[in-house]
Every structure is written in structure tokens, then in C-alpha cells.
Write a protein that holds these residues in place. Structure first.
Motif, PDB file in Angstrom:
ATOM      1  N   HIS A  26       0.740  -1.092  -0.002  1.00 50.76           N
ATOM      2  CA  HIS A  26       0.131  -0.040   0.098  1.00 50.76           C
ATOM      3  C   HIS A  26       0.704   1.428   0.067  1.00 50.76           C
ATOM      4  CE1 HIS A  26      -3.947  -1.768   0.535  1.00 50.76           C
ATOM      5  NE2 HIS A  26      -3.389  -2.612   1.137  1.00 50.76           N
ATOM      6  N   PRO A  27       0.500   2.217  -0.651  1.00 49.40           N
ATOM      7  CA  PRO A  27       1.252   3.671  -0.892  1.00 49.40           C
ATOM      8  C   PRO A  27       1.223   4.099   0.782  1.00 49.40           C
ATOM      9  CG  PRO A  27      -0.487   3.382  -2.458  1.00 49.40           C
ATOM     10  CD  PRO A  27      -0.500   2.553  -1.367  1.00 49.40           C
ATOM     11  N   ILE A  28       2.534   4.881   0.896  1.00 51.55           N
ATOM     12  CA  ILE A  28       2.351   5.854   2.053  1.00 51.55           C
ATOM     13  C   ILE A  28       2.317   7.051   1.666  1.00 51.55           C
ATOM     14  CG2 ILE A  28       3.470   3.948   3.585  1.00 51.55           C
ATOM     15  CD1 ILE A  28       6.079   5.524   2.859  1.00 51.55           C
ATOM     16  N   GLY A  29       2.178   8.117   2.517  1.00 47.30           N
ATOM     17  CA  GLY A  29       2.331   9.343   2.287  1.00 47.30           C
ATOM     18  C   GLY A  29       3.844  10.067   1.773  1.00 47.30           C
ATOM     19  N   HIS A  30       3.945  11.030   0.743  1.00 45.27           N
ATOM     20  CA  HIS A  30       5.177  11.118   0.329  1.00 45.27           C
ATOM     21  C   HIS A  30       5.686  12.217   1.138  1.00 45.27           C
ATOM     22  CE1 HIS A  30       2.145  13.637  -1.735  1.00 45.27           C
ATOM     23  NE2 HIS A  30       3.198  14.477  -2.215  1.00 45.27           N
ATOM     24  N   THR A 242       4.412  15.106  -6.448  1.00 42.66           N
ATOM     25  CA  THR A 242       4.261  13.759  -5.699  1.00 42.66           C
ATOM     26  C   THR A 242       5.037  12.526  -6.685  1.00 42.66           C
ATOM     27  OG1 THR A 242       1.884  14.452  -5.644  1.00 42.66           O
ATOM     28  CG2 THR A 242       2.340  12.150  -5.431  1.00 42.66           C
ATOM     29  N   ILE A 245       5.304   6.819  -5.690  1.00 40.35           N
ATOM     30  CA  ILE A 245       5.751   6.026  -4.319  1.00 40.35           C
ATOM     31  C   ILE A 245       6.136   4.583  -4.552  1.00 40.35           C
ATOM     32  CG2 ILE A 245       4.917   5.515  -2.075  1.00 40.35           C
ATOM     33  CD1 ILE A 245       3.071   8.189  -2.510  1.00 40.35           C
TER      34      ILE A 245
ATOM     35  N   LEU B   5      -1.528   1.301   8.270  1.00 43.73           N
ATOM     36  CA  LEU B   5      -1.779   2.409   8.029  1.00 43.73           C
ATOM     37  C   LEU B   5      -2.804   2.772   6.982  1.00 43.73           C
ATOM     38  CD1 LEU B   5      -0.391   5.599   7.261  1.00 43.73           C
ATOM     39  CD2 LEU B   5       0.521   4.566   5.515  1.00 43.73           C
ATOM     40  N   LEU B   7      -4.664   5.557   4.943  1.00 43.01           N
ATOM     41  CA  LEU B   7      -4.390   6.906   4.263  1.00 43.01           C
ATOM     42  C   LEU B   7      -5.853   7.840   4.010  1.00 43.01           C
ATOM     43  CD1 LEU B   7      -2.027   6.000   1.162  1.00 43.01           C
ATOM     44  CD2 LEU B   7      -1.588   7.173   3.345  1.00 43.01           C
ATOM     45  N   ILE B   9      -5.517  11.135   3.458  1.00 41.98           N
ATOM     46  CA  ILE B   9      -4.930  12.215   3.111  1.00 41.98           C
ATOM     47  C   ILE B   9      -5.468  12.367   1.517  1.00 41.98           C
ATOM     48  CG2 ILE B   9      -2.821  12.143   4.364  1.00 41.98           C
ATOM     49  CD1 ILE B   9      -1.259  10.871   2.187  1.00 41.98           C
ATOM     50  N   PRO B  12      -1.326  10.476  -1.807  1.00 43.15           N
ATOM     51  CA  PRO B  12      -1.785   9.271  -2.416  1.00 43.15           C
ATOM     52  C   PRO B  12      -3.185   8.901  -1.860  1.00 43.15           C
ATOM     53  CG  PRO B  12       0.120   8.915  -1.367  1.00 43.15           C
ATOM     54  CD  PRO B  12       0.021  10.236  -1.358  1.00 43.15           C
ATOM     55  N   THR B  13      -4.060   8.132  -2.410  1.00 37.05           N
ATOM     56  CA  THR B  13      -5.145   7.327  -1.816  1.00 37.05           C
ATOM     57  C   THR B  13      -5.256   5.811  -1.589  1.00 37.05           C
ATOM     58  OG1 THR B  13      -6.355   7.287  -3.899  1.00 37.05           O
ATOM     59  CG2 THR B  13      -6.720   9.528  -2.577  1.00 37.05           C
ATOM     60  N   VAL B  15      -5.085   2.125  -2.227  1.00 37.23           N
ATOM     61  CA  VAL B  15      -5.243   1.349  -3.554  1.00 37.23           C
ATOM     62  C   VAL B  15      -6.032   0.198  -3.201  1.00 37.23           C
ATOM     63  CG1 VAL B  15      -4.072   0.315  -5.264  1.00 37.23           C
ATOM     64  CG2 VAL B  15      -3.442   2.795  -4.430  1.00 37.23           C
ATOM     65  N   GLN B 193      -3.121   9.112  -8.479  1.00 39.08           N
ATOM     66  CA  GLN B 193      -3.042   8.800  -7.149  1.00 39.08           C
ATOM     67  C   GLN B 193      -4.360   9.451  -6.426  1.00 39.08           C
ATOM     68  OE1 GLN B 193      -1.225  10.893  -8.317  1.00 39.08           O
ATOM     69  NE2 GLN B 193      -0.801  12.676  -7.039  1.00 39.08           N
ATOM     70  N   SER B 324      -3.663   8.566   8.820  1.00 41.02           N
ATOM     71  CA  SER B 324      -2.748   9.521   8.348  1.00 41.02           C
ATOM     72  C   SER B 324      -3.718  10.579   7.734  1.00 41.02           C
ATOM     73  CB  SER B 324      -1.645   8.984   7.308  1.00 41.02           C
ATOM     74  OG  SER B 324      -0.863  10.091   6.837  1.00 41.02           O
TER      75      SER B 324
END
Lengths: 383, 383
Positions: A26-30, A242, A245, B5, B7, B9, B12-13, B15, B193, B324
């Protein structure tokens, strides 16, 4: 057979399982400490791979985007640049430089032939007014399998003194040594889907102090590819926009693998793969498109034995053996095959490809070779 | 807690699992029939998402790259453009347009306030010589949670007749209707994203016939982002440069999910998420930074109750609950929190976030609210 595809093309190259798995997280915040740690780790490893203390900046783009960044940041409209081409990518940099209104001096060599460093040197020597601001060329020309003589060309550029050396190292970085600091290379561009062993989507540009001095005076318009912005952010382990990621996750994992293997081992492996591929196809009656003296460690281009169509070889390799190789581009369409052997490719993969190539030739009814001879020659080349 | 985690935010959202798995497949060659099938399928779905028959082109870049493509393809140096900004991204497009030597007329509104369509209309009406070639603005301003009135601004641009309307829809596309054909929007840029539910690395630009006519006359230098090249290749289901193949896998999977959900349901869901988030934080004593009339369906910005630091809220939400959220940018740093609710976000996620926000306020010793009231308000907003 489903899910059995083996990529033996010069990019995208196969991606190790652990890299795919890293990418699938899963992506994380950048804008987090966690991501900045990745940026920092990747930065150290990229410098290691480039053998440099220069900045190595990461852009979200293909290799062409990295090359565009590598050119537009250092020049102003009307600046005289010498673009040397001997293949499809050389052609691309000529178009790119012209699109930005540079005063492009073109030195072109036939596809399959290496650039002549002395001819480049002659042009540079004749430039007593030092009006040539940059020399742009492709190190490993993917379209023809030619490796241009980086060190020799570089010597002439260094003798000139004024011009920046701008290298498309897209299929050479990570396959053969590109010692940025030792050669004092000003700008080196590369892309993720080659020696880096990750999917396409990231471009890399290393920038020397001399290139940064040129940046300060350069007036070509830029925003997304303004490397000054990337540099400023990189100093804080950030990216200006962005970043991809998940490709960073992949990059971190692949660079760790590369460090484990070690630069010398990586280069030695590619050298073996090159030698074995060339020996194998030669034994089968193929012509080698690039001379031995200038053969790319990333890709081998070969002309099929007489009477055999390049397209038929690719088709059978794909249908019967799920091996994907590349054909010729532009005027070489149908005339050559190109076997990629860079990145996550082992000795075994080359043996397999040559073996499948033998079986393919048999299936095509070709009798001009001794079955087994290609694999034998490849195996011998390993020693 | 590791790997927990969430997200919340504005990119990125999160996935979806099936998208991550699609992305983790081994790459395939991008010059193959198999990849062209993906390009073709994705093209159909992108047009569906944009509600258009216009070209929707895909670039390997972040949303900023897509916006750069959306601007530099249609203008020449010195062209007069009106750039309307009311947040960080508006600021970015001003810088971008200036970097390319456009004659930029800036209309700026305070962060948190919507752009005034009539003020834009007044400038356009005063331009009787029709020298304004483009109107550029952000639909959903990520930095403040303001949704600008696309339809009203568009009416004024249409009344003007000459100017192109160029929309940054990076956080609106896929969250609220952006009916490209119905509104005759010329250029709409977005990024992967956000509403697309895939990781960053792809940008999208839809281009109208009127914009293509402008393209034919535009002389700003371009190569990597030359959309004409993308259009020519897209007609053959190809890409001009090596595309981020694995992000295409992801995109194909996410667009299929979006089609299954349906546009109306997607927009209704985001509308619910917006209403519930706003109701929830309001009940807890937060101030809403954007007015109800112009609230973004993608992100809610809120000022904390007096005496509570925005940074403390984010910290505890992250440390205690692995949620986050974003803070304020630039001069809003430390003054607001921003909760993203776009893409793969469900009603449940908003309830959870409001619940965690309540627990966080308790932990911070804040007594100015009735525990449970935030969740109650959010739940009520769903009805």
C-alpha cells in the motif's frame, strides 16, 4: 502458456519477485518521515550505482523524460550542441534538441556502426571559439546493440574544455561501468526499466558541478523538469511533486539487491551474458550487427541466417516458448532480431534463449546449423 | 501497528487489493498486441470517466506534469492567459505559466475562499480584443478543500469565445462529475493517485477539438510532453515513450472497478463522504475552512478547536490509530488539518476517522465536545 512470459527484450526487463512484492505494498504519504527515509536510502544507493558524489535526481518520467531534463536544464535557445547519433535514440536526441531551439550540429553514423571518437574530436578541435556548449550521445544504442566508446569520446570533450558531456546511459547504467566521477561526466540520464530491474516510470539524471554552473545561466523554459527544484527538495529528502511512491518501494528493493551483488559482479555478469549470447547466435549462423569491439552488454542485435525471416523467429519464440525478443526498429524492421540481456537476467536465461532459438530454427526448417552448437558455444563463452 | 496505515490524505489515496495485485504482475513488452489491448481498454474507460469523446491522453508523470502538458501544448510565448488561484495549486500554475514566458494575468483569492466566477467574467468581458487565450484554474483546491464553481466559470469562458478553459481536475476527477463534453471543457488534467485509486505516476489530459486547433498554432518548445505525439500513437494503441506498464495494469483494474460502481454511485459516495466528514468535525468543534457552498468532495480542511494544535491531532491520529491525515501547507502550516476522502474510501472509513478524532481530542484533554457527537453527526449525514 499463461503467465510464462520471459522478457528477453532490452526493456522492460524482468523484475525480481521481491521487487514486485515491494511495489505491491500500500502506498504511504510522500510527505512523511517514512518516505523521506526511502528517498535518503535510495539517494545513497543511486550515487553508489553512478560511482559519483554528484547529485543523482529522480524524475517521474520515462528515460526520454530524463534525457529531456538532462538537456533543457543546461542550455539556452540557440546554444550550439553537437548531437552524435547512430541509432533510434540518437535520432531522438537530435529531435529533442531541435524542438527546444538549440543550434544542433548533427554527427551521424550508420546504425550498427559505433560513433567515431576521433571524428567527434575533430569537430571539437575545430571549435577554437569554444561555441559548442554540449556533446550529446547514447552510450549503449538499444536499437542496434552498439556500445559507443564513452571514455574515448569523453577525452575529446575534456580536451575541448567548454562543452558539457551529456550521456544517454539508459541501457548501459547497471550493465557496464559508467564511472561518473572518474570520467567527470556532466549529465548522465537513465531509466528504471533496464539495468535497475524495476518497471518503467522513473528516470534518473546525474548532474556535475560544471553542469550546475551551466544551469545557472540556462534560460530554456522548464518547470516539471526543472532539476534545480529537484535538487533543492532532494537536500531535504523530499520530491518537488508527488513521486511514484510504489516505484520508489521497488527501486529501494532493487538497489539493495544490486548492492548485494556488487558492481563488479554485475558488470562481469553482463559481460558474460553478452559474450554467451553473441557466441550462441553466431554459431547458429546469425550475423552480429554490432562489431565485437563495440558490443553492448545490454542487447545483442543479429541478422538471421539467409532465408529466415526475423519476424518468424520472434513469432515462434513467443508462441512456442513464451520468450519475448525484440525486432528491428524503423528501417531495420524485419531485418534483425534483438535479444535483451540486461538487468535481472542470469547465465541460465541466455542458455535457455539460445536453446529455444535452436528449436525455433529447426521448426522453421533451417538446416544450415548443427543442433546443439549454439548452446555449446554459449556455454563455452561462460568459461 | 505495523502495516496498519490508513491513508486519509488527499493523495496518495488507498489502493484496492486487486489493483495492487494487478500492478505486481511481471511487466510485459509495451510494443506487443497484449499491451495495446490494455491501452485500448483503458482509453475507452478514461473517456467514460471524463464523459467525453475527446482524446484523453496518458503521460508518465505526476499531476503537475499533466498540467504542464495541458498548458505548454496550446500556447506560444507571450500569449495572454488568465490564471486564477486560490490555493497552493493555483500558485503552482501561475509559476508554471510564467516559467514558460506566458503573459500571465493573475486573479487571486484567499486560500479557503472560492474563486469568484463573476470577477473572472468581468475580466473576460473587458477583453473585447479577445487577447486572452486561456483561463487556467483548479477545480478542487487540495490545499484548502475548496471546490471552485466549474460550470459558472466555464459559462464566462464560453461567453468570451476565444479563450480555452484549462482545468486542473487532479482531485476532482473521479470524485465529482466533470462532464467534459457537456461543458465543452478544452483541457482537463488529472493524476493517478487520487480518484483513480492507483499509485502516483500517471497523468491524464483530455483535449478538445478547439484545443487541438490551438495546438496547431502553438510554438512553445516541447518534446516529452508534446501531446500531438501521444495522440498519433494513441490512435494505434501505442505510447510514444516507454509507459509505466505496471501502472497501466493497475489503471485497467481500477477503471474496471469504477465502471462496476458506476459514475452516479461514485459521485454520490463522495458526496456522502464529504457531508459526513464535515458534519463530524463540525460537531467536534472544528471550524470548516471552505464554505458549505463550495466544499470539495475530495478533501475537508478544518481549523481545530481553540487551544488544540493541528500538529498534535495529526500526531496522535497517526501514532495511536495509524490514520494519516494532512496538515496545512505554506502559511496554513499548523493552522488546519485536512482529511482526504476520495478514491477507495467508504462510509466506514469516515466513521472510523471521526471516531478516532474523538478519541484523539479526549487524549489531548479537550473537553469542549460531547464524546460520540462527531460520529453521531456523521452517521446522521449519511441519511
Amino acid at each position: 502458456m499463461d503467465d510464462k512470459l520471459m522478457l528477453m527484450i532490452p526493456g522492460p526487463t524482468p523484475v525480481p519477485e521481491r521487487v514486485l512484492q515491494a511495489m505491491a505494498k500500500h502506498p504511504i504519504g510522500h510527505r512523511t518521515g517514512e518516505f523521506s527515509e526511502i528517498v535518503a536510502a535510495v539517494d545513497v544507493d543511486l550515487k553508489w550505482l553512478h560511482q559519483t558524489q554528484n547529485d543523482v535526481l529522480v524524475v517521474a518520467a520515462s528515460g526520454t523524460g530524463a534525457m529531456e531534463a538532462g538537456i533543457i536544464n543546461f542550455f539556452s535557445a540557440g546554444d550550439r550542441v553537437l548531437v552524435c547519433g547512430n541509432g533510434k535514440f540518437g535520432d531522438r536526441w537530435i529531435k529533442l534538441a531541435k524542438a527546444y531551439g538549440l543550434n544542433v550540429e548533427v554527427m551521424q553514423e550508420d546504425w550498427g556502426k559505433p560513433l567515431d571518437p576521433d571524428a567527434i574530436g575533430a569537430i571539437l578541435q575545430a571549435d577554437t571559439g569554444k561555441t559548442i556548449k554540449g556533446v550529446v550521445f547514447t552510450h549503449s544504442e538499444t536499437s542496434s546493440g552498439v556500445l559507443n566508446d564513452l571514455a574515448a569520446i569523453n577525452r575529446h570533450v575534456k580536451d575541448h574544455g567548454e562543452a558539457l558531456i551529456i550521456v544517454d546511459a539508459v541501457t548501459s547504467l547497471g550493465a557496464i561501468s559508467v564511472p561518473v566521477d572518474e570520467l567527470e561526466l556532466d549529465v548522465v540520464a537513465s531509466g528504471s526499466q533496464k539495468g535497475y530491474m524495476i518497471p518503467p516510470g522513473l528516470g534518473f539524471v546525474s548532474v556535475s558541478a560544471k553542469a550546475w554552473a551551466a544551469y545557472d545561466k540556462a534560460t530554456l523554459p522548464k518547470f516539471y523538469f526543472d532539476l534545480g527544484t529537484y535538487r533543492k527538495n532532494a537536500a531535504k529528502n523530499l520530491t518537488p511533486f508527488t513521486p511514484p511512491i510504489n516505484l520508489y518501494f521497488a527501486l529501494q528493493a532493487s538497489l539493495q539487491m544490486m548492492r548485494q551483488e556488487g558492481l563488479e559482479s554485475i558488470f562481469a555478469r553482463h559481460s558474460r551474458l553478452q559474450a554467451a549470447t553473441r557466441a550462441g547466435v553466431k554459431a547458429l549462423g546469425f550475423g552480429l550487427f554490432a562489431p565485437d569491439s563495440h558490443a553492448s552488454p545490454a542487447v545483442t542485435a543479429a541478422t538471421p541466417p539467409e532465408g529466415i525471416a526475423a519476424g518468424d523467429i520472434s513469432k515462434i519464440l513467443s508462441k512456442r516458448f513464451d520468450i519475448s525478443i525484440a525486432g528491428g526498429q524503423d528501417h531495420l524492421k524485419g531485418k534483425i532480431i534483438r535479444i535483451g540481456h540486461l538487468g535481472f537476467i542470469s547465465d541460465r536465461d541466455v542458455l535457455m534463449t539460445i536453446a529455444a532459438l535452436e528449436a525455433t530454427l529447426l521448426e522453421l526448417g533451417y538446416t544450415g546449423f548443427t543442433p546443439g552448437s549454439g548452446v555449446a558455444a554459449a556455454a563455452k563463452a561462460f568459461q
